[in-house]
Design an enzyme around this catalytic site. Sequence first.
Site, PDB file in Angstrom:
ATOM      1  N   GLY A  60       0.831  -1.207   0.000  1.00  0.00           N
ATOM      2  CA  GLY A  60       0.000   0.000   0.000  1.00  0.00           C
ATOM      3  C   GLY A  60       0.858   1.248   0.000  1.00  0.00           C
ATOM      4  O   GLY A  60       1.104   1.855  -1.038  1.00  0.00           O
ATOM      5  N   GLN A  99     -20.968  28.684  26.614  1.00  0.00           N
ATOM      6  CA  GLN A  99     -19.592  29.079  26.270  1.00  0.00           C
ATOM      7  C   GLN A  99     -18.772  27.904  25.746  1.00  0.00           C
ATOM      8  O   GLN A  99     -17.966  28.055  24.823  1.00  0.00           O
ATOM      9  CB  GLN A  99     -18.909  29.682  27.497  1.00  0.00           C
ATOM     10  CG  GLN A  99     -19.469  31.037  27.869  1.00  0.00           C
ATOM     11  CD  GLN A  99     -18.724  31.666  29.021  1.00  0.00           C
ATOM     12  OE1 GLN A  99     -17.789  31.096  29.574  1.00  0.00           O
ATOM     13  NE2 GLN A  99     -19.134  32.858  29.406  1.00  0.00           N
ATOM     14  N   GLU A 127      -4.605   7.947  -0.889  1.00  0.00           N
ATOM     15  CA  GLU A 127      -3.780   9.013  -1.483  1.00  0.00           C
ATOM     16  C   GLU A 127      -2.640   9.420  -0.551  1.00  0.00           C
ATOM     17  O   GLU A 127      -2.314  10.593  -0.437  1.00  0.00           O
ATOM     18  CB  GLU A 127      -4.641  10.249  -1.786  1.00  0.00           C
ATOM     19  CG  GLU A 127      -5.816   9.969  -2.672  1.00  0.00           C
ATOM     20  CD  GLU A 127      -5.427   9.870  -4.133  1.00  0.00           C
ATOM     21  OE1 GLU A 127      -4.269  10.196  -4.458  1.00  0.00           O
ATOM     22  OE2 GLU A 127      -6.273   9.452  -4.925  1.00  0.00           O
ATOM     23  N   PHE A 137      11.751   6.910   5.217  1.00  0.00           N
ATOM     24  CA  PHE A 137      10.702   5.987   4.783  1.00  0.00           C
ATOM     25  C   PHE A 137      10.976   4.552   5.179  1.00  0.00           C
ATOM     26  O   PHE A 137      10.062   3.806   5.492  1.00  0.00           O
ATOM     27  CB  PHE A 137      10.517   6.052   3.254  1.00  0.00           C
ATOM     28  CG  PHE A 137       9.717   7.248   2.830  1.00  0.00           C
ATOM     29  CD1 PHE A 137       8.360   7.154   2.672  1.00  0.00           C
ATOM     30  CD2 PHE A 137      10.330   8.466   2.619  1.00  0.00           C
ATOM     31  CE1 PHE A 137       7.595   8.246   2.296  1.00  0.00           C
ATOM     32  CE2 PHE A 137       9.588   9.579   2.242  1.00  0.00           C
ATOM     33  CZ  PHE A 137       8.224   9.467   2.088  1.00  0.00           C
TER      34      PHE A 137
HETATM   35  C1  LIG Z   1     -11.990   3.374   0.393  1.00  0.00           C
HETATM   36  C2  LIG Z   1     -10.622   3.305  -0.219  1.00  0.00           C
HETATM   37  C3  LIG Z   1     -10.466   3.556  -1.577  1.00  0.00           C
HETATM   38  C4  LIG Z   1      -9.207   3.430  -2.169  1.00  0.00           C
HETATM   39  N1  LIG Z   1      -9.051   3.649  -3.528  1.00  0.00           N
HETATM   40  C5  LIG Z   1      -7.865   3.380  -4.133  1.00  0.00           C
HETATM   41  C6  LIG Z   1      -7.724   3.462  -5.562  1.00  0.00           C
HETATM   42  O1  LIG Z   1      -8.653   3.850  -6.275  1.00  0.00           O
HETATM   43  N2  LIG Z   1      -6.538   3.081  -6.126  1.00  0.00           N
HETATM   44  C7  LIG Z   1      -5.480   2.656  -5.386  1.00  0.00           C
HETATM   45  O2  LIG Z   1      -4.441   2.317  -5.952  1.00  0.00           O
HETATM   46  N3  LIG Z   1      -5.567   2.580  -4.010  1.00  0.00           N
HETATM   47  C8  LIG Z   1      -6.736   2.936  -3.390  1.00  0.00           C
HETATM   48  N4  LIG Z   1      -6.859   2.849  -2.005  1.00  0.00           N
HETATM   49  C9  LIG Z   1      -5.727   2.321  -1.229  1.00  0.00           C
HETATM   50  C10 LIG Z   1      -4.978   3.376  -0.421  1.00  0.00           C
HETATM   51  O3  LIG Z   1      -4.272   4.222  -1.254  1.00  0.00           O
HETATM   52  C11 LIG Z   1      -4.087   2.610   0.574  1.00  0.00           C
HETATM   53  O4  LIG Z   1      -4.953   2.059   1.553  1.00  0.00           O
HETATM   54  C12 LIG Z   1      -3.050   3.509   1.244  1.00  0.00           C
HETATM   55  O5  LIG Z   1      -2.037   3.847   0.331  1.00  0.00           O
HETATM   56  C13 LIG Z   1      -2.400   2.845   2.470  1.00  0.00           C
HETATM   57  O6  LIG Z   1      -1.977   1.563   2.170  1.00  0.00           O
HETATM   58  P1  LIG Z   1      -2.384   0.323   3.122  1.00  0.00           P
HETATM   59  O7  LIG Z   1      -3.853   0.399   3.357  1.00  0.00           O
HETATM   60  O8  LIG Z   1      -1.852  -0.901   2.475  1.00  0.00           O
HETATM   61  O9  LIG Z   1      -1.697   0.608   4.493  1.00  0.00           O
HETATM   62  P2  LIG Z   1      -0.169   0.265   4.893  1.00  0.00           P
HETATM   63  O10 LIG Z   1       0.757   0.757   3.827  1.00  0.00           O
HETATM   64  O11 LIG Z   1      -0.089  -1.166   5.295  1.00  0.00           O
HETATM   65  O12 LIG Z   1       0.006   1.180   6.178  1.00  0.00           O
HETATM   66  C14 LIG Z   1      -0.573   0.857   7.434  1.00  0.00           C
HETATM   67  C15 LIG Z   1      -0.143   1.895   8.470  1.00  0.00           C
HETATM   68  O13 LIG Z   1       1.275   1.915   8.556  1.00  0.00           O
HETATM   69  C16 LIG Z   1       1.763   3.212   8.311  1.00  0.00           C
HETATM   70  N5  LIG Z   1       3.049   3.155   7.604  1.00  0.00           N
HETATM   71  C17 LIG Z   1       3.346   2.503   6.453  1.00  0.00           C
HETATM   72  N6  LIG Z   1       4.611   2.721   6.111  1.00  0.00           N
HETATM   73  C18 LIG Z   1       5.136   3.536   7.060  1.00  0.00           C
HETATM   74  C19 LIG Z   1       6.416   4.139   7.276  1.00  0.00           C
HETATM   75  N7  LIG Z   1       7.436   3.997   6.397  1.00  0.00           N
HETATM   76  N8  LIG Z   1       6.594   4.912   8.371  1.00  0.00           N
HETATM   77  C20 LIG Z   1       5.563   5.121   9.250  1.00  0.00           C
HETATM   78  N9  LIG Z   1       4.339   4.591   9.106  1.00  0.00           N
HETATM   79  C21 LIG Z   1       4.131   3.818   8.016  1.00  0.00           C
HETATM   80  C22 LIG Z   1       0.710   3.880   7.454  1.00  0.00           C
HETATM   81  O14 LIG Z   1       0.782   5.296   7.532  1.00  0.00           O
HETATM   82  C23 LIG Z   1      -0.553   3.321   8.067  1.00  0.00           C
HETATM   83  O15 LIG Z   1      -0.893   4.056   9.218  1.00  0.00           O
HETATM   84  C24 LIG Z   1      -8.092   3.047  -1.380  1.00  0.00           C
HETATM   85  C25 LIG Z   1      -8.266   2.842  -0.006  1.00  0.00           C
HETATM   86  C26 LIG Z   1      -9.512   2.981   0.583  1.00  0.00           C
HETATM   87  C27 LIG Z   1      -9.681   2.747   2.057  1.00  0.00           C
END
Ligand SMILES: Cc1cc2nc3c(=O)[nH]c(=O)nc-3n(C[C@H](O)[C@H](O)[C@H](O)COP(=O)(O)OP(=O)(O)OC[C@H]3O[C@@H](n4cnc5c(N)ncnc54)[C@H](O)[C@@H]3O)c2cc1C
Length: 386
Positions: free
Chosen positions: A139, A281, A365, A385
């Site tokens: 992600g 307030q 995003e 990162f």
């Molecule tokens: C409703 C919805 C619609 C979406 N639509 C799209 C779409 O159209 N196209 C698309 O491609 N994606 C889409 N996404 C996916 C979205 O972009 C990803 O969920 C997002 O990039 C985060 O990835 P992940 O969920 O795998 O979380 P992870 O990457 O697993 O992260 C989990 C947690 O760990 C933290 N983390 C990760 N790496 C680090 C680091 N290096 N340092 C500190 N913290 C970190 C993150 O900030 C987060 O809090 C969508 C998501 C949702 C919920």
Amino acid sequence: MTPVDLLDLDSLLDDEERQIRSVVRRLVDDRVRPHVADWYERGHVPARELAREFGRLGLLGMHLTGYGCAGSTAVAYGLACLELEAGDSGVRSLVSVQGSLAMYAIWRYGSEEQKQRWLPAMATGEAIGCFGLTEPDHGSDPASMATRARRDGDDWLLHGGKMWITNAPVADVAVIWARAEEGVRGFAVPLGTPGVSVREIRRKMSLRASLTGEIALDDVRLPADALLPGAAGLKAPLSCLTEARHGIVWGALGAARDCLETTLAYAGTRTQFGRPLAGFQLTQAKLADMAVEWQKGFLLALHLGRLADAGKLRPEQVSVGKLNNVREALAIARQCRTILGANGVSGEYPIMRHANNLESVLTYEGTSEIHQLVIGQRLTGLSAFA
Ligand SMILES: Cc1cc2nc3c(=O)[nH]c(=O)nc-3n(C[C@H](O)[C@H](O)[C@H](O)COP(=O)(O)OP(=O)(O)OC[C@H]3O[C@@H](n4cnc5c(N)ncnc54)[C@H](O)[C@@H]3O)c2cc1C
């Protein structure tokens, strides 16, 4: 003009910007507000119907030029996102993914033939697009993507899967990002291609008025001309995300404004201890703080929009806007929820829906943490990162 516009920020907009905003606001009042609570509850939205209506108004690919796109300014596009998201973040997502992700990728990186094939139909809403970058196991770190593209004669074979893809269940075309021998490449993939299957992701507790899907790619054979020729490397999908994030900077303010306006009206009429909630307030302190944050968020969005229109907007500046405005919008929605008491959790009011939606907006995003890292890298010169 909204009651939360304490600073008369409206005066910073020109007539055309104000006019575009009123047109979108009217559309949202007519076509979204009366139905959105029901769509949300059912977890379904008439995406095709809405896309055609948005297309008729020129909202799809609104800030792009040519190929039937409206060619508006970044600020006008931002204002449209704000009004759409005052209706619902899911409805704004439909427009953002179509225009800023799928259409922008084809517009910026596609061949002339790909642009002619897809963009006019996407601008009218006849064709719907989606953008597949996220994968089940990748992600925040798309550089590690597992989806592979390999050449087979003149064709390409795509294998892998994309997860959490907005619009996928109704899309006609997916922009899919995959790792080829030479690096990350983008492909315009018609969703009817053999080997492509889409499963809708159900039971979301957020963004329920938006269709989200998982795309499986099982050795999908594509002709050579499915490749977006201009997109080489991860910077291509990241540039699309910068476009979409700019819309979110504005959009989140729409959800927050709807919460604030609802709360002001509620607090003015709901009486406890013999006086309206608005007369306490402690309530006024909450309202004042929220209105101040909203105004700051608007100034930030407008500044970034003007930078974009001057061709000077840098990705880390968009990160500042996304991080701040979504975080503050979510804080506003949660605070408004407290002022409505039990009614705050009811679907009869929009507040809990906005708050739940903003949880997704906070994550997609680029999560808040990722934007903090982008800003931190710019400040320190050090990448934290990995
Ligand atoms: C409703 C919805 C619609 C979406 N639509 C799209 C779409 O159209 N196209 C698309 O491609 N994606 C889409 N996404 C996916 C979205 O972009 C990803 O969920 C997002 O990039 C985060 O990835 P992940 O969920 O795998 O979380 P992870 O990457 O697993 O992260 C989990 C947690 O760990 C933290 N983390 C990760 N790496 C680090 C680091 N290096 N340092 C500190 N913290 C970190 C993150 O900030 C987060 O809090 C969508 C998501 C949702 C919920």
